[in-house]
Design a protein around this motif. Structure first.
Motif, mmCIF file in Angstrom:
data_model
loop_
_atom_site.group_PDB
_atom_site.id
_atom_site.type_symbol
_atom_site.label_atom_id
_atom_site.label_comp_id
_atom_site.label_asym_id
_atom_site.label_seq_id
_atom_site.Cartn_x
_atom_site.Cartn_y
_atom_site.Cartn_z
ATOM 1 N N MET A 1 0.820 -1.203 0.000
ATOM 2 C CA MET A 1 0.000 0.000 0.000
ATOM 3 C C MET A 1 0.861 1.264 0.000
ATOM 4 S SD MET A 1 -2.952 1.326 -0.196
ATOM 5 C CE MET A 1 -3.995 -0.109 0.032
ATOM 6 N N SER A 2 1.990 1.233 0.716
ATOM 7 C CA SER A 2 2.834 2.420 0.770
ATOM 8 C C SER A 2 3.372 2.777 -0.614
ATOM 9 C CB SER A 2 3.989 2.196 1.748
ATOM 10 O OG SER A 2 3.508 2.081 3.062
ATOM 11 N N ARG A 3 3.827 1.753 -1.362
ATOM 12 C CA ARG A 3 4.329 2.048 -2.705
ATOM 13 C C ARG A 3 3.194 2.542 -3.591
ATOM 14 N NH1 ARG A 3 8.674 1.419 -6.147
ATOM 15 N NH2 ARG A 3 8.067 1.253 -8.353
ATOM 16 N N GLU A 4 2.005 1.971 -3.437
ATOM 17 C CA GLU A 4 0.874 2.437 -4.232
ATOM 18 C C GLU A 4 0.598 3.919 -3.965
ATOM 19 O OE1 GLU A 4 -2.455 0.001 -3.412
ATOM 20 O OE2 GLU A 4 -1.501 -1.859 -4.077
ATOM 21 N N THR A 5 0.681 4.330 -2.703
ATOM 22 C CA THR A 5 0.472 5.737 -2.350
ATOM 23 C C THR A 5 1.554 6.610 -2.953
ATOM 24 O OG1 THR A 5 -0.583 5.073 -0.270
ATOM 25 C CG2 THR A 5 0.192 7.352 -0.435
ATOM 26 N N LEU A 6 2.801 6.152 -2.879
ATOM 27 C CA LEU A 6 3.918 6.916 -3.440
ATOM 28 C C LEU A 6 3.789 7.047 -4.961
ATOM 29 C CD1 LEU A 6 6.726 5.294 -1.294
ATOM 30 C CD2 LEU A 6 6.033 7.685 -1.178
ATOM 31 N N VAL A 7 3.397 5.970 -5.607
ATOM 32 C CA VAL A 7 3.210 6.005 -7.056
ATOM 33 C C VAL A 7 2.080 6.965 -7.422
ATOM 34 C CG1 VAL A 7 2.446 4.657 -9.056
ATOM 35 C CG2 VAL A 7 4.177 3.713 -7.500
ATOM 36 N N ALA A 8 0.997 6.942 -6.648
ATOM 37 C CA ALA A 8 -0.125 7.844 -6.916
ATOM 38 C C ALA A 8 0.305 9.299 -6.790
ATOM 39 C CB ALA A 8 -1.277 7.546 -5.960
ATOM 40 N N MET A 9 1.122 9.618 -5.795
ATOM 41 C CA MET A 9 1.635 10.978 -5.655
ATOM 42 C C MET A 9 2.515 11.358 -6.839
ATOM 43 S SD MET A 9 2.447 11.642 -1.604
ATOM 44 C CE MET A 9 3.224 10.088 -1.171
ATOM 45 N N THR A 10 3.340 10.409 -7.268
ATOM 46 C CA THR A 10 4.223 10.676 -8.408
ATOM 47 C C THR A 10 3.407 10.918 -9.670
ATOM 48 O OG1 THR A 10 5.966 9.309 -7.424
ATOM 49 C CG2 THR A 10 6.111 9.746 -9.792
ATOM 50 N N ARG A 11 2.360 10.138 -9.888
ATOM 51 C CA ARG A 11 1.504 10.338 -11.070
ATOM 52 C C ARG A 11 0.796 11.695 -11.000
ATOM 53 N NH1 ARG A 11 4.140 7.556 -14.495
ATOM 54 N NH2 ARG A 11 4.132 5.297 -14.149
ATOM 55 N N ASN A 12 0.435 12.123 -9.816
ATOM 56 C CA ASN A 12 -0.147 13.453 -9.637
ATOM 57 C C ASN A 12 0.848 14.524 -10.085
ATOM 58 O OD1 ASN A 12 -0.030 15.930 -7.689
ATOM 59 N ND2 ASN A 12 -2.183 15.333 -7.599
ATOM 60 N N LEU A 13 2.096 14.394 -9.667
ATOM 61 C CA LEU A 13 3.124 15.365 -10.031
ATOM 62 C C LEU A 13 3.392 15.357 -11.537
ATOM 63 C CD1 LEU A 13 5.565 14.585 -7.084
ATOM 64 C CD2 LEU A 13 4.238 16.690 -7.362
ATOM 65 N N VAL A 14 3.411 14.161 -12.122
ATOM 66 C CA VAL A 14 3.651 14.036 -13.562
ATOM 67 C C VAL A 14 2.532 14.704 -14.352
ATOM 68 C CG1 VAL A 14 3.781 12.394 -15.471
ATOM 69 C CG2 VAL A 14 5.088 11.972 -13.378
ATOM 70 N N ALA A 15 1.283 14.452 -13.941
ATOM 71 C CA ALA A 15 0.134 15.024 -14.652
ATOM 72 C C ALA A 15 0.143 16.553 -14.581
ATOM 73 C CB ALA A 15 -1.166 14.475 -14.068
ATOM 74 N N HIS A 16 0.406 17.098 -13.406
ATOM 75 C CA HIS A 16 0.450 18.555 -13.272
ATOM 76 C C HIS A 16 1.641 19.130 -14.038
ATOM 77 C CE1 HIS A 16 -2.779 19.816 -10.545
ATOM 78 N NE2 HIS A 16 -2.667 18.611 -9.991
ATOM 79 N N GLY A 17 2.763 18.409 -14.032
ATOM 80 C CA GLY A 17 3.920 18.892 -14.773
ATOM 81 C C GLY A 17 3.666 18.927 -16.268
ATOM 82 N N ALA A 18 3.027 17.899 -16.772
ATOM 83 C CA ALA A 18 2.721 17.852 -18.202
ATOM 84 C C ALA A 18 1.751 18.952 -18.605
ATOM 85 C CB ALA A 18 2.146 16.482 -18.554
ATOM 86 N N ALA A 19 0.837 19.312 -17.694
ATOM 87 C CA ALA A 19 -0.159 20.350 -17.986
ATOM 88 C C ALA A 19 0.329 21.746 -17.600
ATOM 89 C CB ALA A 19 -1.451 20.043 -17.240
ATOM 90 N N ASP A 20 1.542 21.834 -17.029
ATOM 91 C CA ASP A 20 2.102 23.103 -16.548
ATOM 92 C C ASP A 20 1.164 23.764 -15.542
ATOM 93 O OD1 ASP A 20 4.039 25.067 -16.334
ATOM 94 O OD2 ASP A 20 3.178 26.304 -17.936
ATOM 95 N N THR A 21 0.690 22.961 -14.581
ATOM 96 C CA THR A 21 -0.201 23.455 -13.536
ATOM 97 C C THR A 21 0.328 23.010 -12.177
ATOM 98 O OG1 THR A 21 -1.599 21.471 -13.700
ATOM 99 C CG2 THR A 21 -2.218 23.392 -15.038
ATOM 100 N N MET A 22 -0.348 23.444 -11.123
ATOM 101 C CA MET A 22 -0.047 22.997 -9.775
ATOM 102 C C MET A 22 -1.344 23.028 -8.971
ATOM 103 S SD MET A 22 1.775 26.364 -8.004
ATOM 104 C CE MET A 22 1.768 25.618 -6.373
ATOM 105 N N GLU A 23 -1.342 22.419 -7.806
ATOM 106 C CA GLU A 23 -2.503 22.450 -6.937
ATOM 107 C C GLU A 23 -2.440 23.690 -6.048
ATOM 108 O OE1 GLU A 23 -2.609 18.768 -4.838
ATOM 109 O OE2 GLU A 23 -3.293 17.630 -6.587
ATOM 110 N N TYR A 24 -3.553 24.392 -5.965
ATOM 111 C CA TYR A 24 -3.586 25.638 -5.203
ATOM 112 C C TYR A 24 -4.441 25.485 -3.960
ATOM 113 C CZ TYR A 24 -1.743 27.897 -9.417
ATOM 114 O OH TYR A 24 -0.962 28.258 -10.492
ATOM 115 N N ALA A 25 -4.124 26.275 -2.929
ATOM 116 C CA ALA A 25 -5.013 26.423 -1.784
ATOM 117 C C ALA A 25 -6.235 27.224 -2.219
ATOM 118 C CB ALA A 25 -4.286 27.125 -0.643
ATOM 119 N N ASP A 26 -7.280 27.203 -1.412
ATOM 120 C CA ASP A 26 -8.528 27.868 -1.800
ATOM 121 C C ASP A 26 -8.397 29.381 -1.872
ATOM 122 O OD1 ASP A 26 -9.790 25.416 -1.923
ATOM 123 O OD2 ASP A 26 -10.529 25.517 0.138
ATOM 124 N N ASP A 27 -7.563 29.958 -0.998
ATOM 125 C CA ASP A 27 -7.490 31.417 -0.944
ATOM 126 C C ASP A 27 -6.170 31.831 -0.309
ATOM 127 O OD1 ASP A 27 -8.221 34.059 -1.195
ATOM 128 O OD2 ASP A 27 -10.064 33.888 -0.026
#
Length: 409
Positions: free
Chosen positions: A1-27
């Motif tokens: 499960m730990s590796r699955e979580t780490l991989v999911a985080m990495t895929r999140n970073l890859v997707a945002h990097g490819a789209a030239d975006t990032m996750e923002y706080a609400d305000d």
């Protein structure tokens, strides 16, 4: 499960990097400037946070062998760590139960501790085994005068202690499963190459920097470079956070060569271990862990931050741990070069700036500081600090029990 979580985080970073975006706080969030300068709040933070919450007090490789010990003072509490014969870790109040004199100082290896005041002797497991001139002292039950024990938890090559012997907060609950993810660093079996302690500004001023990529290409333009990334996505596990830059690429260092990897073209199974732990991992309220490569192999800088004597000071112990001890003179020098570079970055850039910032805030003429939507790490940190300072002991237990229930859903 730990590796699955780490991989999911990495895929999140890859997707945002490819789209030239990032996750923002609400305000944008506003924090009172007094959160950094109020002496009364500072004393409350030491009591409610540092003397009540689990703290990462040492990497396991600092105390690898039975009999290894370390004495330290944290916010006025004298702590003695002692590696037991069975390999477990003991954590004790470093005070002789006769008059309270500290039993040990610094680091070393010992099977017993003898008080330098009157000669009372304790085993490494805290048991009182010798009262000097017992026939003159009078009758006491030695079993009732053993060293006070603190709750201790060792996992992922790190050691946590709660400086409240009566604490009902389970350390594993407090970590919210984060220590299981930290196993990906594979610190078990690593070696401590070097360590040092740096003076810093107010502890929250100092800690803000570990949670902030926004400043990297500005403050560190002469060390990291003006084109260095300044975006980060944040992954929270209770109050503990990992921040890493969104990108589809990563650098694999091998020997003398740096090789760029396109993570989007790799399967989950092909993702290297060092990629899964890239970025900065923070353990609330005072730890930062970041990977580096020096001396021909993987290393990591573990920064351990504590409040100082007053509201404007702190001190940070930097542990440079390595997968293996460097062998050749060239490897040793390369590891020293990496560690010394990091000292310059933190001492001369981050902490020097933090001290100037704190001095200016003490003027009282600025009422609030800002954390932008791109500074989510700082927002989360200050939110948790405020929440936990205000919580009762009973509320503290329930807060992290609820975090565990939420994680299980």
């Amino acid at each position: 499960m730990s590796r699955e979580t780490l991989v999911a985080m990495t895929r999140n970073l890859v997707a945002h990097g490819a789209a030239d975006t990032m996750e923002y706080a609400d305000d944008v969030v506003r924090v009172p400037a007094s959160a950094y300068t109020d002496p009364a709040l500072f004393e409350l933070e030491k009591k409610q946070i540092f003397r009540r919450l689990p703290l990462m007090v040492a990497p396991s490789c600092e105390l690898p062998n039975p009999g290894d010990f370390k004495a330290m003072d944290i916010c006025g509490v004298p702590l003695l760590l002692s590696r037991q014969k069975d390999g477990s870790m003991g954590a004790f109040l470093n005070m002789c139960t006769h008059r309270g004199n500290p039993l040990a100082a610094g680091c070393g290896n010992a099977s017993r501790f003898t008080c330098g005041y009157h000669g009372w002797t304790f085993k490494a497991d805290g048991d009182l085994i010798g009262v000097a001139d017992a026939q003159d002292f009078g009758k006491i039950d030695k079993a009732k005068h053993c060293l006070t024990q603190f709750p201790v938890h060792e996992n992922a090559g790190l050691i946590w202690v709660t400086l409240d012997p009566a604490s009902k907060l389970d350390i594993a609950d407090y970590l919210c499963g984060y220590d299981e993810l930290l196993k990906a660093f594979e610190f078990e079996g690593w070696t401590l190459f070097a360590q040092r302690t740096l003076e810093g500004p107010n502890w929250k001023t100092a800690y803000d920097g570990y949670l902030d990529f926004y400043h990297l290409p500005v403050l560190h333009k002469d060390t990291f470079g003006a084109d260095f990334y300044n975006r980060a996505n944040y992954f929270a596990f209770g109050p503990h956070q990992r921040l890493s830059t969104p990108s589809r690429f990563a650098i694999k260092v091998s020997g003398e060569d740096d090789q760029q990897m396109d993570l989007s073209a790799m399967s989950d199974e092909e993702l290297p271990q060092e990629v899964l732990v890239q970025g900065v991992w923070t353990i609330f309220p005072h730890i930062s862990i970041a990977s580096f490569y020096g001396g021909g192999q993987r290393g990591a800088l573990i920064s351990q931050l504590f409040p100082g004597a007053d509201v404007g000071t702190s001190y940070t112990t930097q542990f440079y741990v390595m997968e293996n001890q460097p062998e050749t003179p060239e490897q040793v020098q390369a590891a020293h070069d990496q560690f010394n570079f990091l000292e310059i970055v933190v001492r001369d850039e981050d902490y020097a700036t933090g001290k100037r910032q704190h001095e200016a805030l003490q003027s009282g003429l600025m009422k609030e500081v800002l954390f932008g939507r791109n500074e989510k790490g700082g927002q989360v940190f200050h939110g948790w600090a405020e929440r936990l300072v205000a919580a009762s002991d009973e509320e503290l237990v329930e807060i992290f029990a609820a975090e565990q229930r939420q994680a299980a859903e």
